[in-house]
Every structure is written in C-alpha cells, then in structure tokens.
Design a protein around this motif. Sequence first.
Motif, PDB file in Angstrom:
ATOM      1  N   PRO A 154       0.795  -1.274  -0.084  1.00 56.40           N
ATOM      2  CA  PRO A 154      -0.009   0.076  -0.094  1.00 56.40           C
ATOM      3  C   PRO A 154       0.870   1.324  -0.057  1.00 56.40           C
ATOM      4  O   PRO A 154       0.433   2.391  -0.453  1.00 56.40           O
ATOM      5  CB  PRO A 154      -0.879  -0.253   1.219  1.00 56.40           C
ATOM      6  N   ASP A 155       2.071   1.154   0.516  1.00 58.58           N
ATOM      7  CA  ASP A 155       2.839   2.345   0.603  1.00 58.58           C
ATOM      8  C   ASP A 155       3.548   2.759  -0.819  1.00 58.58           C
ATOM      9  O   ASP A 155       4.311   3.563  -1.039  1.00 58.58           O
ATOM     10  CB  ASP A 155       3.904   2.254   1.729  1.00 58.58           C
ATOM     11  N   GLY A 156       3.331   1.829  -1.760  1.00 58.65           N
ATOM     12  CA  GLY A 156       3.733   2.119  -3.110  1.00 58.65           C
ATOM     13  C   GLY A 156       5.066   1.346  -3.437  1.00 58.65           C
ATOM     14  O   GLY A 156       5.569   1.348  -4.583  1.00 58.65           O
ATOM     15  N   SER A 157       5.663   0.538  -2.484  1.00 59.42           N
ATOM     16  CA  SER A 157       6.786  -0.038  -2.687  1.00 59.42           C
ATOM     17  C   SER A 157       6.244  -1.441  -3.018  1.00 59.42           C
ATOM     18  O   SER A 157       5.435  -1.782  -3.232  1.00 59.42           O
ATOM     19  CB  SER A 157       7.542  -0.157  -1.371  1.00 59.42           C
ATOM     20  N   THR A 158       7.373  -2.152  -3.879  1.00 61.88           N
ATOM     21  CA  THR A 158       6.898  -3.318  -4.135  1.00 61.88           C
ATOM     22  C   THR A 158       7.773  -4.592  -3.741  1.00 61.88           C
ATOM     23  O   THR A 158       8.934  -4.266  -3.577  1.00 61.88           O
ATOM     24  CB  THR A 158       7.440  -3.442  -5.952  1.00 61.88           C
ATOM     25  N   LEU A 159       7.178  -5.591  -3.238  1.00 66.43           N
ATOM     26  CA  LEU A 159       7.911  -6.600  -2.477  1.00 66.43           C
ATOM     27  C   LEU A 159       8.149  -7.499  -3.569  1.00 66.43           C
ATOM     28  O   LEU A 159       7.528  -8.065  -4.482  1.00 66.43           O
ATOM     29  CB  LEU A 159       6.998  -7.267  -1.335  1.00 66.43           C
ATOM     30  N   THR A 160       9.359  -7.897  -3.610  1.00 65.73           N
ATOM     31  CA  THR A 160      10.027  -9.116  -4.921  1.00 65.73           C
ATOM     32  C   THR A 160      10.759  -9.905  -4.065  1.00 65.73           C
ATOM     33  O   THR A 160      11.692  -9.829  -3.121  1.00 65.73           O
ATOM     34  CB  THR A 160      11.155  -8.320  -5.734  1.00 65.73           C
ATOM     35  N   ALA A 161      10.235 -11.221  -4.157  1.00 63.07           N
ATOM     36  CA  ALA A 161      11.065 -12.362  -3.395  1.00 63.07           C
ATOM     37  C   ALA A 161      11.406 -13.698  -4.350  1.00 63.07           C
ATOM     38  O   ALA A 161      10.372 -13.867  -4.971  1.00 63.07           O
ATOM     39  CB  ALA A 161      10.359 -12.801  -2.281  1.00 63.07           C
ATOM     40  N   ALA A 162      12.676 -14.033  -4.230  1.00 63.48           N
ATOM     41  CA  ALA A 162      13.032 -15.068  -5.198  1.00 63.48           C
ATOM     42  C   ALA A 162      12.656 -16.331  -4.610  1.00 63.48           C
ATOM     43  O   ALA A 162      12.587 -16.228  -3.051  1.00 63.48           O
ATOM     44  CB  ALA A 162      14.250 -15.183  -5.579  1.00 63.48           C
ATOM     45  N   PHE A 163      12.360 -17.514  -5.285  1.00 68.05           N
ATOM     46  CA  PHE A 163      11.946 -18.779  -4.702  1.00 68.05           C
ATOM     47  C   PHE A 163      12.787 -19.802  -5.540  1.00 68.05           C
ATOM     48  O   PHE A 163      12.952 -19.693  -6.553  1.00 68.05           O
ATOM     49  CB  PHE A 163      10.410 -19.083  -4.565  1.00 68.05           C
ATOM     50  N   GLU A 164      12.824 -20.825  -4.694  1.00 67.48           N
ATOM     51  CA  GLU A 164      13.638 -22.177  -5.373  1.00 67.48           C
ATOM     52  C   GLU A 164      12.553 -23.083  -5.651  1.00 67.48           C
ATOM     53  O   GLU A 164      11.302 -23.349  -5.118  1.00 67.48           O
ATOM     54  CB  GLU A 164      14.613 -22.662  -4.269  1.00 67.48           C
TER      55      GLU A 164
END
Lengths: 475, 202
Positions: B149-159
């Motif tokens: 909601p704060d405009g940031s983007t969560l990016t997470a890599a997975f295996e």
Amino acid sequence: MGRTLAEKVWDDHVVRRAEGEPDLLFIDLHLLHEVTSPQAFDGLRQAGRPVRRLDLTIATEDHNTPTLDIDKPIADPVSRAQLETLRKNCADFGVRLHPLGDVEQGVVHVVGPQLGLTQPGTTVVCGDSHTSTHGAFGALAFGIGTSQVEHVLATQTLPMARPRTMAITVEGELPDSVTAKDLILAIIARIGTGGGQGYIIEYRGSAIEKLSMEARMTICNMSIEAGARAGMIAPDATTFDYLRGRDHAPTGEDWDAAVAYWKTLRTDDDAVFDAEVVIDAAELAPFVTWGTNPGQGAPLSASVPDPASYEDASERHAAEKALEYMGLTAGQPLRAISVDTVFVGSCTNGRIEDLRNAASVIEGRKVADGVRMLVVPGSVRVALQAVEEGLDKVFTAAGAEWRHAGCSMCLGMNPDQLAPGERSASTSNRNFEGRQGKGGRTHLVSPQVAAATAVLGRLASPADLSEARTPAGVR
Amino acid sequence: MEAFTAHTGRAVPLRRSNVDTDQIIPAHWLKKVTRDGFEDGLFEAWRKDGDFVLNRPEREGASVLVAGPDFGTGSSREHAVWALQNYGFRTVISSRFADIFRGNSLKNGLLTVVLDQAVVDRLWEITEADPTAEITVDLEKRQVLADAPDGSTLTAAFELDENARWRLLNGLDDISLTLQNEADIATYEAARPSHKPRTIDA
C-alpha cells in the motif's frame, strides 16, 4: 564412505539415474485401499493402460468399513459406493483384493506385515501416509498421493528426489511403564511436526533393538507425524523370526538368500547422517497429547502448558488455538482431564501385542460409568488371535465394545465417530481438529494408558490404578 | 496436468501453522470417487465460522493462499490439492510444506511456493491492509511480486528444482515421461532376486 540403511535400500531400487532428474525407483510392493485409488484406476482407464505388475499389488478395504453388522449392507450409500468401486476396479484390472468379510481383510498396514509381504530391503508404497509403518522391517516405505498411485500402477516405479537421512538414536532401557507409543510421541514433541521434513529417519540404538516388531511398527508408523518421508529400523533376528513361516515369506534357498541380503541392511559404521538426535530411554515416561497436532504432547505427569511460555509466535498462536479447541486451561493437570470415549485400535496400535497390553491392564477391572470403550482389532487375523487368547472376553467383561477390524475411529470415515465436544483417549495417530468426528477432541495415548483411562474415566497410567481388581465373573 | 507459468491474483492470508490435510478437506469428503466437486469441503469446519478469512466478501475470487508454516501435514490425501484447486486456488505460499502434500500439489499444477517466514509475514501485512492487493507468482522467473500500500514493491525469489519446474511449465504428464524409459524398467525387473515377495503367482 559408508552408506546408511536408507541409502542402501534406495540404491538397490534405482531403475534410472540421470543428471538433473529425480531417481526412478522400482517399487516392490504396492498396497491399495478404497479411498485413494478410485481416481487412479480412472486415470488408467482413460489412458488405456493396464496394471504393470499385478503380482506386486494387493488391495484391502479398511477406511470406510463398518465395525458392526458387517454381514449387512453398508448403511452409508457413499461408503458403500466407494467399496463397490474398489471391488469393480480390482475385478476389472485383476488386482488381488481382500474385501470386508474376508479373513485377510484389515487395516492395510496391518495386513501387509502379517502376510509376510513386507520384507527387509523392499520398497513399499500405498496411498496412505502411515505406510511408514512398514519401515519397521528395514523396508523403505512411504505414503503417496493418488497421482503417484496411478504412476505405480502403470509403471511399478516412482520418480523421487532422494531425501536426506536422520538418525534418532535411543539408548538405554525404557522404564517398565513406557511403551513404543510413549517414545514416538516424545520424539515428535521434541523435533516437532516438521522436524523430519525432507528426511528418512532411521531409529537405532539399544532401546530400539530390544523392541518387538509390533512396537517397531508403532514407532515407524508415526514417523509421518514428525513430517518425515519414512522411518526405518535395521532388520535383525527379531525381524527374521517374525517373518519366518509367514504366507509370503521366502522359503528354502530363497529364505537363505534373503536372510543373507537382509543382514547387509545396516548402516555402515563410517556412514554419516545429515542430522542426528539422541534420546535417553531412561528419562522417558508415559506421554499423552494435549493439543491438536501430534507434536503438542507432554508427560502424563505434566500440566497443560501455558501458551505464553512459547517464545515462537507461531507456536504460541497454535497452542492458544489448540487449548481453545480442546476446551482446556493452561496449568490444568493432564491427569485431571476426563474423557467420554476410549479407542483402542488403528495402524498405530491395533496389532495383537497392543490388544494384549490393553487387556492386561483392564482385566478384572471395569470401564468407568459414562465412558464408552471401543476395541477395534487391526485385522481379522488379529481379531481371531485375540479371540483365541480370550482377550475379547476380557474387554467385554470390563464393559468395552469388541468390534470388527478396520480403521474405525482413527479417522471416523465409518459410523465410529466422536460427537461434537466429546473427548477421547485414543491409541491412534492424529489429534487434528475433527479427526475423530466433527468437534471431537482427541488425546493420543498408548494402549496401556488407554485402558487405565477407561477404568478411571480420566487420563491415567496403569500405575494410577489401585491393585484391587474385580475377581473374574464378579461385578 | 495443467501448465503453470505465471499467475496474478488476490490473496487469502491464512494465519495458521500446521494446517493439516484433515482441515483442508475432512475425511467424509474422501468417499467421493472423482477429482472434482471438493470446493465446498475446503476448510469445511473453519468456514462454519462467519469470520473465517475465506468467508469474507472481499476475499471472494482470491486465488493465492498465503499460509503459515507446515502447511499440508498429515494424511496423504490428494483430495486436499483438488479441493484447493476446485475452490479456485492456483498457488499456495508458505515457509514450509509437508513433503507428501508438496509432491501432490506439483503433480496437479498447484504451485507451492516456499518463502522465508519474514516474507510470508510481509505478504500477510500487505494483503490484510489491502484485500485488493494482488500477488504475482512467476515460475519462469522464480519470483513472487506484490505491491504494498505504501507504493513499494515486494520482490522475493523462490527455489524449485529445475526438473519439477520444467514439468510444471510444460504441464507434462509424469507417467508418459516414465514410460519413455520403459526399457530401463524391464531391465531392472529381469534382474530382481527371486526371494522378493509376490502377492500372486505371476
């Protein structure tokens, strides 16, 4: 470098190994039951595939079967339809089936070993997570889903990534009052329901070596409750003695060749496990669960834990939810918990030795007023043996119900269920919410604790019972 | 099997650990002999509570389940996977999955994504703060994305192991793949010792 028991059995079953692919493993024995097989047979039909190895496949009926009036049509039409589906599938494809009413019928994990089909160094699969039971013979045995059931029916193999290995070493003497069930419940409480994830566990050490085959099966059975892929115990003289003379045990030269092979199935001295846990048998005590997963257990002498005592937020939350569901209060002594129902049976504790253990506690005593006790042998063969030994009379004289073989109240797919809010002491393997019936509350216990609990109407061990017993035939 | 390449959808944050397969689909549903029609059995007991997250109107049509650790423990019932898919879930995110459940899900094209609990916590926060927030699970890039909601983007890599990924991306049928190596199976069978058990005389 040496290899572990699990690695030896694994390596002996690799059909194909290729870089970047899971190993293709050959399956020596495929056990089927009515619940997880119908969609697999449908898949075969759609693809026009036969069962590749009928001689390595066997089916029985257990999950849905009633434990009363088995000579009458099954009352629940959906259960009946599922059993009829299995019968049709087995007939259409030529699979050996032991249906309800057959002398070899019973819980699939009791049937395999008693027929002598479960042997050291074999791979055993079944569409049931408690297939880990068969690891007690030094077999590599694991539960599979329905897609894999179809895969094994069609190819007699499974592509599998090789799990890591974990040693759980139990040294010393188990105290007199402590059973295999107490030991495995204590192990799960220690390593957690996810502690075995990705591992094959090997149980070893002097305390394990002294156990009977029945007790070893109880331990391996609940490996899955610690999240493990499989549990194994190295075969030894106890294993060979159990197998000798059974219907499907090898004979003559084959027996000698088999034993020679089985004797090689031990973890080499210089083998390295990926993880190790050591347990002192002498420190163990009768163990029961208080929560809604098999890892939420404690010694019977303890009290219901305070969720606030858990540092981990997720465990704390789980404990809060569990106490709410179970209707328990932190600090309540476990021995003060009253039960409505006692269930003795299941693939965990439904074998002859389990019935003997429960009977030895309840003989000459009475089930407490207001408590219902169900004794459900794991198979027809177990039931016949129990009757021969007079155990059925011991149970019925105490006021317990002696039922027909099947999974019964372990998972309540048949009419044997808890009513909402009812509380049980159960020798089965799962205390999940609603497992034994919607709203039912389950405490997992050993057969001895189950019997003592039935007598006192509250969680108890045999040591809690007064010495006085009712003389035979006197109320 | 249905192929899985990437999926974007709204989420159901399920703040429970040890969600066993008996909760996902209770045993009485297992009497069915089909692979469909399990959607009403999904989390049946919990759905009796009107406040349960799946019952909230803003979660209707969500297709990404974000669950606590040790999801799918217990019974091997593949019906648990079918129930999640029948209901409309395409992917489940958790910090830990039970082995059998994970195997079953990948064989059915339900992508189980393992992320650190800290990332799962963050996904819970994002999707609880904004029920319309979408999560993207991209199997080609092995990446999870979510706009906060704060405009940031969560990016997470997975295996995910390369073989399982390849089968999912292409929707490949395991049995057909195995039968390509039928000769290896026959060779193995020919060399099996005679002391191995048989259920019937062949």
